[in-house]
Motif scaffolding. Structure first.
Motif, PDB file in Angstrom:
ATOM      1  N   ALA A  41       0.851  -1.193   0.000  1.00 42.82           N
ATOM      2  CA  ALA A  41       0.000   0.000   0.000  1.00 42.82           C
ATOM      3  C   ALA A  41       0.878   1.231   0.000  1.00 42.82           C
ATOM      4  CB  ALA A  41      -0.923   0.010   1.217  1.00 42.82           C
ATOM      5  N   ILE A  42       0.394   2.300  -0.628  1.00 43.95           N
ATOM      6  CA  ILE A  42       1.139   3.549  -0.669  1.00 43.95           C
ATOM      7  C   ILE A  42       0.201   4.725  -0.394  1.00 43.95           C
ATOM      8  CG2 ILE A  42       2.857   2.648  -2.289  1.00 43.95           C
ATOM      9  CD1 ILE A  42       1.466   4.128  -4.557  1.00 43.95           C
ATOM     10  N   VAL A  73      -6.069  -2.534  -8.505  1.00 47.03           N
ATOM     11  CA  VAL A  73      -5.620  -1.386  -7.725  1.00 47.03           C
ATOM     12  C   VAL A  73      -6.839  -0.725  -7.088  1.00 47.03           C
ATOM     13  CG1 VAL A  73      -4.377   0.802  -7.714  1.00 47.03           C
ATOM     14  CG2 VAL A  73      -3.654  -1.031  -9.267  1.00 47.03           C
ATOM     15  N   VAL A  74      -6.813  -0.635  -5.775  1.00 43.05           N
ATOM     16  CA  VAL A  74      -7.861   0.036  -5.016  1.00 43.05           C
ATOM     17  C   VAL A  74      -7.360   1.442  -4.710  1.00 43.05           C
ATOM     18  CG1 VAL A  74      -9.300  -0.042  -2.941  1.00 43.05           C
ATOM     19  CG2 VAL A  74      -8.492  -2.181  -3.997  1.00 43.05           C
ATOM     20  N   LEU A 164     -10.760  -1.714   3.317  1.00 44.23           N
ATOM     21  CA  LEU A 164      -9.370  -1.993   2.954  1.00 44.23           C
ATOM     22  C   LEU A 164      -8.944  -3.404   3.371  1.00 44.23           C
ATOM     23  CD1 LEU A 164      -7.623   1.392   3.865  1.00 44.23           C
ATOM     24  CD2 LEU A 164      -8.361   0.587   1.625  1.00 44.23           C
ATOM     25  N   GLU A 165      -9.478  -3.869   4.496  1.00 45.42           N
ATOM     26  CA  GLU A 165      -9.080  -5.196   4.986  1.00 45.42           C
ATOM     27  C   GLU A 165      -9.470  -6.306   4.015  1.00 45.42           C
ATOM     28  OE1 GLU A 165      -8.928  -7.648   9.186  1.00 45.42           O
ATOM     29  OE2 GLU A 165     -10.525  -6.185   8.894  1.00 45.42           O
ATOM     30  N   LEU A 166     -10.516  -6.088   3.232  1.00 45.23           N
ATOM     31  CA  LEU A 166     -10.929  -7.092   2.251  1.00 45.23           C
ATOM     32  C   LEU A 166      -9.878  -7.300   1.166  1.00 45.23           C
ATOM     33  CD1 LEU A 166     -14.685  -6.136   1.682  1.00 45.23           C
ATOM     34  CD2 LEU A 166     -13.786  -8.034   3.046  1.00 45.23           C
ATOM     35  N   LEU A 174      -2.956  -3.842  -5.072  1.00 42.26           N
ATOM     36  CA  LEU A 174      -2.257  -2.680  -4.515  1.00 42.26           C
ATOM     37  C   LEU A 174      -3.300  -1.702  -3.995  1.00 42.26           C
ATOM     38  CD1 LEU A 174       0.364  -0.819  -4.242  1.00 42.26           C
ATOM     39  CD2 LEU A 174      -0.318   0.093  -6.485  1.00 42.26           C
ATOM     40  N   ILE A 175      -3.037  -1.115  -2.834  1.00 40.04           N
ATOM     41  CA  ILE A 175      -3.890  -0.064  -2.283  1.00 40.04           C
ATOM     42  C   ILE A 175      -3.165   1.267  -2.427  1.00 40.04           C
ATOM     43  CG2 ILE A 175      -4.924   0.870  -0.179  1.00 40.04           C
ATOM     44  CD1 ILE A 175      -5.340  -2.049   0.734  1.00 40.04           C
TER      45      ILE A 175
END
Length: 261
Positions: A41-42, A73-74, A164-166, A174-175
């Motif tokens: 994650a970034i 990508v989320v 986000l945990e999903l 990638l988050i």
């Protein structure tokens, strides 16, 4: 595809000519020293590229070793134009940039639409730049991927953390959290405030951040809440402001880049 979210800030925040845009991003990425460990994650800024592109590139350049494996990508960014509560999805089938179209991940949408705080708002996406400016960087650093674009309104960190945990930790995901830092202070004040904010981010102290700290306070706090729950670490890899890049030092905007490996 008939329903495509058109770029709203091409030619304003970044070049609208594909070759010029690709060249600009490539130059930013090539300035970054290679790092082998790719983040899960970034957190990256979302100003005009001449102001924050170098800082964003410091995180995006680290994706090289995951270039082929990331398929989803989320992206979460704050709403600058529309006020609402919760998280806003788009009915668009794809998001367009001068480089091309990115398909929206309908399976990912189906997995979160049941949350009572998640809904559709095409209006929230229509002119929103916080997500859009990330897309050309993603197109230049990844191969084919699908997008889960989420504009964040007034939403508690704990609700964002549930979403986000999903997705966090999946090999193919990638988050990206889109946020600038302090706004319109003098250079020295901004440096002090943004350093304090970065320390809070690193210590996962999301309860003591405020909207003066970061315009993407809600999505940043959601990632911090996830990191705290999972005993993860967020590291600062770049911290500058517009006075360091292309702006006047009397009134600056702060930018930080952060990673979770």
């Amino acid at each position: 595809m008939n329903n495509i979210r058109q770029p709203a800030v091409a030619g304003l925040f970044y070049p609208d000519k594909p070759d010029i845009l690709k060249s600009m991003i490539s130059d930013y990425l090539h300035q970054v020293a290679p790092v082998n460990e790719a983040p899960q994650a970034i957190i990256v800024p979302h100003a005009g590229y001449i102001y924050s592109g170098e800082i964003a590139a410091s995180a995006y350049a680290r994706l090289q070793s995951r270039r082929n494996s990331i398929k989803r990508v989320v992206v979460l960014g704050p709403s600058h134009k529309v006020s609402f509560a919760g998280l806003a999805l788009s009915h668009a089938e794809a998001f367009r940039t001068p480089i091309g179209d990115i398909p929206v991940d309908t399976e990912a949408i189906a997995s979160i639409i049941h949350f009572p705080f998640v809904g559709y708002s095409d209006q929230a996406h229509l002119y929103e730049h916080s997500l859009e400016v990330q897309l050309p960087f993603l197109q230049m650093t990844l191969d084919a991927f699908k997008l889960l674009p989420i504009v964040v309104g007034d939403c508690p960190a704990e609700q964002i953390e549930q979403v986000l945990e999903l997705f966090y930790g999946a090999d193919d995901t990638l988050i990206v959290i889109s946020s600038d830092l302090s706004h319109f202070h003098d250079y020295a004040t901004a440096q002090r405030l943004d350093k304090e904010t970065s320390e809070k981010i690193e210590h996962l102290d999301y309860q003591h951040l405020d909207y003066g700290s970061a315009c993407g306070l809600a999505p940043v706090s959601g990632l911090m809440a996830l990191a705290k729950k999972k005993s993860l670490q967020i590291a600062t890899i770049d911290l500058r402001n517009s006075g360091d890049t292309a702006g006047d030092k009397s009134r600056v905007v702060g930018y930080g880049a952060y990673v979770i490996n």
